[in-house]
Design an enzyme around this catalytic site. Structure first.
Site, mmCIF file in Angstrom:
data_model
loop_
_atom_site.group_PDB
_atom_site.id
_atom_site.type_symbol
_atom_site.label_atom_id
_atom_site.label_comp_id
_atom_site.label_asym_id
_atom_site.label_seq_id
_atom_site.Cartn_x
_atom_site.Cartn_y
_atom_site.Cartn_z
ATOM 1 N N GLY A 234 40.676 36.238 47.565
ATOM 2 C CA GLY A 234 40.951 35.836 48.941
ATOM 3 C C GLY A 234 40.149 34.628 49.395
ATOM 4 O O GLY A 234 40.091 34.333 50.586
ATOM 5 N N HIS B 127 39.432 48.761 43.256
ATOM 6 C CA HIS B 127 39.501 47.401 43.822
ATOM 7 C C HIS B 127 38.158 47.075 44.474
ATOM 8 O O HIS B 127 37.520 47.953 45.076
ATOM 9 C CB HIS B 127 40.641 47.321 44.844
ATOM 10 C CG HIS B 127 40.947 45.911 45.242
ATOM 11 N ND1 HIS B 127 40.163 45.207 46.140
ATOM 12 C CD2 HIS B 127 41.918 45.054 44.842
ATOM 13 C CE1 HIS B 127 40.656 43.989 46.273
ATOM 14 N NE2 HIS B 127 41.717 43.867 45.499
ATOM 15 N N LYS C 71 47.780 45.083 50.258
ATOM 16 C CA LYS C 71 46.624 45.517 51.060
ATOM 17 C C LYS C 71 47.092 46.134 52.391
ATOM 18 O O LYS C 71 48.157 46.739 52.423
ATOM 19 C CB LYS C 71 45.658 44.351 51.284
ATOM 20 C CG LYS C 71 45.324 43.627 49.987
ATOM 21 C CD LYS C 71 44.161 42.690 50.111
ATOM 22 C CE LYS C 71 44.021 41.898 48.837
ATOM 23 N NZ LYS C 71 42.788 41.150 48.767
ATOM 24 N N ASN D 147 49.554 43.162 45.395
ATOM 25 C CA ASN D 147 48.741 44.073 46.214
ATOM 26 C C ASN D 147 48.847 43.612 47.667
ATOM 27 O O ASN D 147 48.242 42.615 48.054
ATOM 28 C CB ASN D 147 47.285 44.021 45.721
ATOM 29 C CG ASN D 147 46.359 44.843 46.596
ATOM 30 O OD1 ASN D 147 46.812 45.665 47.399
ATOM 31 N ND2 ASN D 147 45.063 44.637 46.443
HETATM 32 C C1 PEP Z 1 43.341 41.067 45.234
HETATM 33 O O1 PEP Z 1 43.025 41.490 46.331
HETATM 34 O O2 PEP Z 1 43.484 41.861 44.288
HETATM 35 C C2 PEP Z 1 43.525 39.622 45.092
HETATM 36 C C3 PEP Z 1 43.526 39.131 43.877
HETATM 37 O O3 PEP Z 1 43.657 38.910 46.228
HETATM 38 P P1 PEP Z 1 43.972 37.319 46.345
HETATM 39 O O4 PEP Z 1 45.111 37.047 45.386
HETATM 40 O O5 PEP Z 1 44.382 37.127 47.761
HETATM 41 O O6 PEP Z 1 42.748 36.608 45.964
#
Ligand code: PEP
Length: 250
Positions: free
Chosen positions: A173, A95, A11, A9
């Site tokens: 995150g 999400h 983003k 993802n």
């Molecule tokens: C996400 O946003 O779906 C995610 C899992 O982010 P991260 O891996 O950066 O924690």
């Protein structure tokens, strides 16, 4: 048959050239054959990224979201029909960033799920609790309500198009990964409620992914758990070698 799936993802990151380089770099590295790889770029790069992926088997794309309307006067929105018309296979729905920043409710997400299914998109449905819900112990109840209120109206045939991504908000995150035991406990629970609502075969065949600070140093242990069928990867999917190391850690 249940598949192992790793989704990147991206983003709201990357300029067009960086997005193209990232997908090409990942695909130039050796990837395990039996893992489905899915890239979820910004919708404005989806067409290009999907075109690149179409030359590879087991490599697909996802939109990061779809509109809760199929078409019409909804400026700025991208519909399931538009996404599917590019040849894209999946959409992410629910999400936690969409739930938090755009106030998406289980009821609205149910509408998005129906539009995705209507347009022949498979759904990567995200669920997961906050830190407070984890600490108070109400996380099972919360996750069950997210899943049942947005998905359990589907019949057996349509539920088979669903992939679940369990993403505890406190791990997204933050660099704070849920432990393999914590994730396995929730994935087992999710499989159980699918079995209760549908049947054992649908429960066994549903891919349940983990997301939340997954990286090459924790992915192997996470993916070795019985009920963890892959990952939804944010930050680490922006680095080609890290993403490939995660894919290859099955
Ligand atoms: C996400 O946003 O779906 C995610 C899992 O982010 P991260 O891996 O950066 O924690």
């Amino acid at each position: 048959m249940k598949k192992n799936i790793v989704v990147g993802n991206w983003k709201m990151n990357l300029k067009k050239i960086d997005a193209i380089n990232l997908v090409n770099n990942v695909l130039s590295l050796e990837l395990l054959d039996d893992v489905e790889v899915v890239f979820a770029p910004s919708s404005i790069y989806l067409s290009k990224v999907n075109e690149i992926c179409s030359h590879y088997s087991s490599v697909n794309t996802a939109s990061q979201d779809i509109s809760f309307n199929n078409n019409g006067a909804y400026t700025g929105e991208v519909s399931a029909e538009m996404v599917r018309s590019l040849g894209v296979k999946y959409t992410i729905i629910g999400h936690s960033e969409r739930r938090d920043y755009f106030n998406e409710t289980n009821k609205e997400l149910k509408k998005k799920v129906d539009l995705a299914i209507l347009n022949d998109l498979k759904v990567i449905f995200c669920c997961g609790e906050s830190q407070k819900q984890r600490e108070s112990g109400e996380y099972f109840h919360y996750i069950k309500s997210q899943i049942s209120e947005s998905l359990f109206h589907l019949d057996n045939k349509h539920f088979s198009k669903i992939v679940i991504a369990y993403e505890p908000i406190w791990a997204i995150g933050t660099g704070k990964t849920a432990s393999p035991d914590q994730v396995e406990e929730v994935h087992k629970y999710i499989r159980g409620i699918i079995k209760d609502r549908y049947n054992e075969s649908l429960a066994i065949n549903c891919s349940i992914l983990y997301g939340g600070s997954c990286n090459p140093s924790n992915s192997r242990e996470l993916f070795s758990q019985k009920n963890i069928d892959g990952g939804l990867i944010g930050g680490a999917s922006l680095n080609p070698q890290s993403f490939v190391d995660i894919i290859n850690s099955f």
